[in-house]
Design a protein around this motif. Structure first.
Motif, PDB file in Angstrom:
ATOM      1  N   TRP A  54       0.853  -1.160  -0.105  1.00  0.00           N
ATOM      2  CA  TRP A  54      -0.001   0.067   0.010  1.00  0.00           C
ATOM      3  C   TRP A  54       0.890   1.262  -0.170  1.00  0.00           C
ATOM      4  O   TRP A  54       0.356   2.265  -0.642  1.00  0.00           O
ATOM      5  CB  TRP A  54      -0.923   0.042   1.328  1.00  0.00           C
ATOM      6  CG  TRP A  54      -2.116  -1.014   1.129  1.00  0.00           C
ATOM      7  CD1 TRP A  54      -2.402  -2.232   1.827  1.00  0.00           C
ATOM      8  CD2 TRP A  54      -3.115  -0.813   0.091  1.00  0.00           C
ATOM      9  NE1 TRP A  54      -3.490  -2.595   1.298  1.00  0.00           N
ATOM     10  CE2 TRP A  54      -3.965  -1.981   0.154  1.00  0.00           C
ATOM     11  CE3 TRP A  54      -3.501   0.110  -0.953  1.00  0.00           C
ATOM     12  CZ2 TRP A  54      -5.084  -2.367  -0.646  1.00  0.00           C
ATOM     13  CZ3 TRP A  54      -4.440  -0.298  -1.941  1.00  0.00           C
ATOM     14  CH2 TRP A  54      -5.231  -1.537  -1.610  1.00  0.00           C
ATOM     15  N   ALA A  55       1.936   1.087   0.665  1.00  0.00           N
ATOM     16  CA  ALA A  55       2.731   2.497   0.534  1.00  0.00           C
ATOM     17  C   ALA A  55       3.334   2.385  -0.940  1.00  0.00           C
ATOM     18  O   ALA A  55       3.720   3.630  -1.081  1.00  0.00           O
ATOM     19  CB  ALA A  55       4.050   2.145   1.543  1.00  0.00           C
ATOM     20  N   GLY A  58       0.385   4.100  -2.900  1.00  0.00           N
ATOM     21  CA  GLY A  58       0.044   5.496  -2.381  1.00  0.00           C
ATOM     22  C   GLY A  58       1.446   6.377  -2.751  1.00  0.00           C
ATOM     23  O   GLY A  58       0.860   7.596  -3.221  1.00  0.00           O
ATOM     24  N   GLU A  95       2.884   9.698   4.864  1.00  0.00           N
ATOM     25  CA  GLU A  95       1.579   9.694   4.702  1.00  0.00           C
ATOM     26  C   GLU A  95       1.137   8.282   4.384  1.00  0.00           C
ATOM     27  O   GLU A  95      -0.344   8.043   4.186  1.00  0.00           O
ATOM     28  CB  GLU A  95       1.028  10.798   3.878  1.00  0.00           C
ATOM     29  CG  GLU A  95       1.237  12.097   4.413  1.00  0.00           C
ATOM     30  CD  GLU A  95       0.439  13.313   3.823  1.00  0.00           C
ATOM     31  OE1 GLU A  95      -0.552  12.869   2.781  1.00  0.00           O
ATOM     32  OE2 GLU A  95       0.248  14.229   4.361  1.00  0.00           O
ATOM     33  N   PHE A  96       2.063   7.457   3.733  1.00  0.00           N
ATOM     34  CA  PHE A  96       1.698   6.298   3.016  1.00  0.00           C
ATOM     35  C   PHE A  96       2.069   4.911   3.798  1.00  0.00           C
ATOM     36  O   PHE A  96       1.796   3.704   3.576  1.00  0.00           O
ATOM     37  CB  PHE A  96       1.844   6.123   1.712  1.00  0.00           C
ATOM     38  CG  PHE A  96       0.882   7.036   0.717  1.00  0.00           C
ATOM     39  CD1 PHE A  96      -0.504   6.711   0.470  1.00  0.00           C
ATOM     40  CD2 PHE A  96       1.471   8.438   0.498  1.00  0.00           C
ATOM     41  CE1 PHE A  96      -1.221   7.634   0.157  1.00  0.00           C
ATOM     42  CE2 PHE A  96       0.745   9.245  -0.162  1.00  0.00           C
ATOM     43  CZ  PHE A  96      -0.693   9.008  -0.464  1.00  0.00           C
ATOM     44  N   TYR A  97       3.261   5.126   4.761  1.00  0.00           N
ATOM     45  CA  TYR A  97       3.664   4.068   5.459  1.00  0.00           C
ATOM     46  C   TYR A  97       3.576   4.319   6.897  1.00  0.00           C
ATOM     47  O   TYR A  97       3.160   3.647   7.631  1.00  0.00           O
ATOM     48  CB  TYR A  97       5.189   3.981   5.029  1.00  0.00           C
ATOM     49  CG  TYR A  97       5.602   2.747   5.593  1.00  0.00           C
ATOM     50  CD1 TYR A  97       5.465   1.429   5.204  1.00  0.00           C
ATOM     51  CD2 TYR A  97       6.660   2.695   6.815  1.00  0.00           C
ATOM     52  CE1 TYR A  97       5.857   0.296   5.953  1.00  0.00           C
ATOM     53  CE2 TYR A  97       7.087   1.791   7.499  1.00  0.00           C
ATOM     54  CZ  TYR A  97       6.772   0.348   7.099  1.00  0.00           C
ATOM     55  OH  TYR A  97       7.148  -0.717   7.509  1.00  0.00           O
ATOM     56  N   ILE A  99       1.625   6.123   8.907  1.00  0.00           N
ATOM     57  CA  ILE A  99       0.528   6.753   9.081  1.00  0.00           C
ATOM     58  C   ILE A  99       0.131   6.846  10.491  1.00  0.00           C
ATOM     59  O   ILE A  99      -0.725   7.807  10.724  1.00  0.00           O
ATOM     60  CB  ILE A  99      -0.564   6.050   8.175  1.00  0.00           C
ATOM     61  CG1 ILE A  99      -0.944   4.699   8.716  1.00  0.00           C
ATOM     62  CG2 ILE A  99      -0.102   6.103   6.477  1.00  0.00           C
ATOM     63  CD1 ILE A  99      -2.057   4.363   7.903  1.00  0.00           C
ATOM     64  N   ALA A 197      -4.221   9.977   0.012  1.00  0.00           N
ATOM     65  CA  ALA A 197      -4.073   9.164   1.509  1.00  0.00           C
ATOM     66  C   ALA A 197      -5.298   8.774   2.172  1.00  0.00           C
ATOM     67  O   ALA A 197      -5.315   7.523   2.787  1.00  0.00           O
ATOM     68  CB  ALA A 197      -3.327   9.996   2.501  1.00  0.00           C
ATOM     69  N   ASN A 201      -5.364   4.722   2.305  1.00  0.00           N
ATOM     70  CA  ASN A 201      -4.985   4.313   3.535  1.00  0.00           C
ATOM     71  C   ASN A 201      -6.099   3.608   4.279  1.00  0.00           C
ATOM     72  O   ASN A 201      -5.902   2.950   5.333  1.00  0.00           O
ATOM     73  CB  ASN A 201      -4.311   5.499   4.456  1.00  0.00           C
ATOM     74  CG  ASN A 201      -3.061   5.769   4.097  1.00  0.00           C
ATOM     75  OD1 ASN A 201      -2.298   4.987   3.148  1.00  0.00           O
ATOM     76  ND2 ASN A 201      -2.481   7.074   4.283  1.00  0.00           N
ATOM     77  N   ASN A 202      -7.402   4.033   4.002  1.00  0.00           N
ATOM     78  CA  ASN A 202      -8.630   3.436   4.581  1.00  0.00           C
ATOM     79  C   ASN A 202      -9.129   2.324   3.958  1.00  0.00           C
ATOM     80  O   ASN A 202     -10.198   1.615   4.376  1.00  0.00           O
ATOM     81  CB  ASN A 202      -9.503   4.517   4.585  1.00  0.00           C
ATOM     82  CG  ASN A 202      -9.272   5.633   5.896  1.00  0.00           C
ATOM     83  OD1 ASN A 202      -8.898   5.190   7.140  1.00  0.00           O
ATOM     84  ND2 ASN A 202      -9.351   6.719   5.397  1.00  0.00           N
ATOM     85  N   ARG A 205      -6.323  -0.073   6.369  1.00  0.00           N
ATOM     86  CA  ARG A 205      -5.844   0.541   7.416  1.00  0.00           C
ATOM     87  C   ARG A 205      -6.728   1.682   7.850  1.00  0.00           C
ATOM     88  O   ARG A 205      -7.767   1.748   7.474  1.00  0.00           O
ATOM     89  CB  ARG A 205      -4.472   0.957   7.027  1.00  0.00           C
ATOM     90  CG  ARG A 205      -3.538   0.121   6.612  1.00  0.00           C
ATOM     91  CD  ARG A 205      -2.111   0.720   6.416  1.00  0.00           C
ATOM     92  NE  ARG A 205      -1.145   0.695   7.424  1.00  0.00           N
ATOM     93  CZ  ARG A 205      -0.140   1.450   7.672  1.00  0.00           C
ATOM     94  NH1 ARG A 205       0.259   2.067   6.516  1.00  0.00           N
ATOM     95  NH2 ARG A 205       0.464   1.574   8.584  1.00  0.00           N
ATOM     96  N   TYR A 207      -6.746   5.881   8.641  1.00  0.00           N
ATOM     97  CA  TYR A 207      -6.017   7.074   8.748  1.00  0.00           C
ATOM     98  C   TYR A 207      -7.088   8.194   8.592  1.00  0.00           C
ATOM     99  O   TYR A 207      -7.999   8.167   7.570  1.00  0.00           O
ATOM    100  CB  TYR A 207      -5.056   7.373   7.406  1.00  0.00           C
ATOM    101  CG  TYR A 207      -4.268   8.599   7.135  1.00  0.00           C
ATOM    102  CD1 TYR A 207      -3.171   8.831   7.945  1.00  0.00           C
ATOM    103  CD2 TYR A 207      -4.733   9.493   6.238  1.00  0.00           C
ATOM    104  CE1 TYR A 207      -2.388   9.989   8.101  1.00  0.00           C
ATOM    105  CE2 TYR A 207      -4.216  10.825   6.106  1.00  0.00           C
ATOM    106  CZ  TYR A 207      -2.960  10.875   7.089  1.00  0.00           C
ATOM    107  OH  TYR A 207      -2.363  12.333   7.093  1.00  0.00           O
TER     108      TYR A 207
END
Length: 299
Positions: A54-55, A58, A95-97, A99, A197, A201-202, A205, A207
């Motif tokens: 995901w990082a 993103g 913002e992408f790892y 978070i 993000a 990220n959602n 995960r 964020y």
């Protein structure tokens, strides 16, 4: 009392937090609140392979989007604005790892960048008044980064990439020549990266962890609402008693239980109040406790 500056502590949150509105999760559909970082149960931890995946997505999508949109804006091209400000590479990693880090939350990532760009442009223009400014870039750059760091620390907006932005605004010719036009460049980049993000990220995960502060906010708003209810008890309460059905009352009780101020831990279920901030490790700890609880046996 002895004069001891090392004990001084400045907190703007003491004055700002009471006026910051509380998160409006009760008034939003859950799918919308979900992609704004709201959760009713802790997020399950992911392995580092999923985090890296995901990082990668993103960082790639956000920086690509910033570059493409920046190239498509005529005013950016007319001023020769860089496709991407170098400091946003570090922003993307946060913002992408990382978070869950406070340094990656919206308050820090947005206001930290804005403060840093303001300080950098101000010092760049100040030194430009000197005929020897070209030979003093080393001094101006050091001063810019130092001032930005101090101001971010005092305002609770520390964002490490902001230090790079303040430095680039002075020592990098492509960035320094933008002057105050650096602000729209920074704002656009921040907004685009934040949108990506929130979306990515959602998915697996959560964020952000909070939007403004992990501490309580909106105390003055709550006090005003309570004062209004007390000053109009007949209107507030009478209407509810007269017109609400038993089903409405059940729904209200369910809503209060769901969004109340109690931390509920059951087997396979954890409900965390909106005004409670927990770190990633604390959420994992609660999840472990939930897994150890015996299932409820109905009689």
């Amino acid at each position: 009392m002895p004069f001891n500056p090392s004990k001084w502590n400045v907190s703007i949150d003491r004055y700002i937090n009471p006026w910051v509105p509380s998160p409006p999760w009760k008034h939003l559909p859950y799918p919308v609140a979900h992609f704004l970082g709201h959760r009713t149960t802790p997020q399950r931890p992911l392995g580092n392979v999923a985090l890296a995946f995901w990082a990668f997505i993103g960082v790639f999508v956000s920086l690509l989007g910033v570059a493409l949109i920046g190239r498509a804006i005529p005013s950016f091209q007319e001023r020769g604005a860089p496709v991407i400000i170098g400091s946003f590479g570090a922003v993307a990693v946060l913002e992408f790892y990382a978070i869950e880090s406070p340094l990656a939350q919206p308050r820090n990532s947005i206001f930290g960048q804005l403060i840093a760009s303001m300080v950098g442009v101000s010092i760049s223009k100040l030194f430009a008044l000197n005929a020897w400014s070209g030979e003093l870039l080393w001094l101006a750059g050091s001063l810019s980064c130092a001032c930005a760091t101090a101001i971010m620390a005092l305002t609770g907006t520390v964002h490490p990439p902001g230090g790079a932005t303040a430095l680039l605004a002075v020592v990098n010719d492509d960035v320094a020549k933008l002057g105050w036009f650096l602000f729209p460049v920074i704002i656009l980049s921040c907004i685009l990266m934040k949108c990506v993000a929130l979306l990515l990220n959602n998915i697996q995960r959560s964020y952000p962890s909070y939007w403004w502060s992990p501490e309580d906010v909106g105390q003055n708003w709550h006090a005003a609402e309570e004062s209004d209810r007390q000053s109009h008890p007949d209107i507030q309460l009478g209407s509810k008693v007269e017109h609400s059905s038993s089903q409405d009352r059940d729904d209200d009780m369910t809503s209060d239980a769901h969004y109340g101020s109690k931390l509920i831990i059951e087997r396979g279920k954890i409900v965390i109040p909106d005004d409670v901030f927990l770190t990633f490790e604390e959420k994992n700890f609660l999840e472990e406790i939930s897994a150890k609880l015996q299932p409820t046996i109905s009689k």
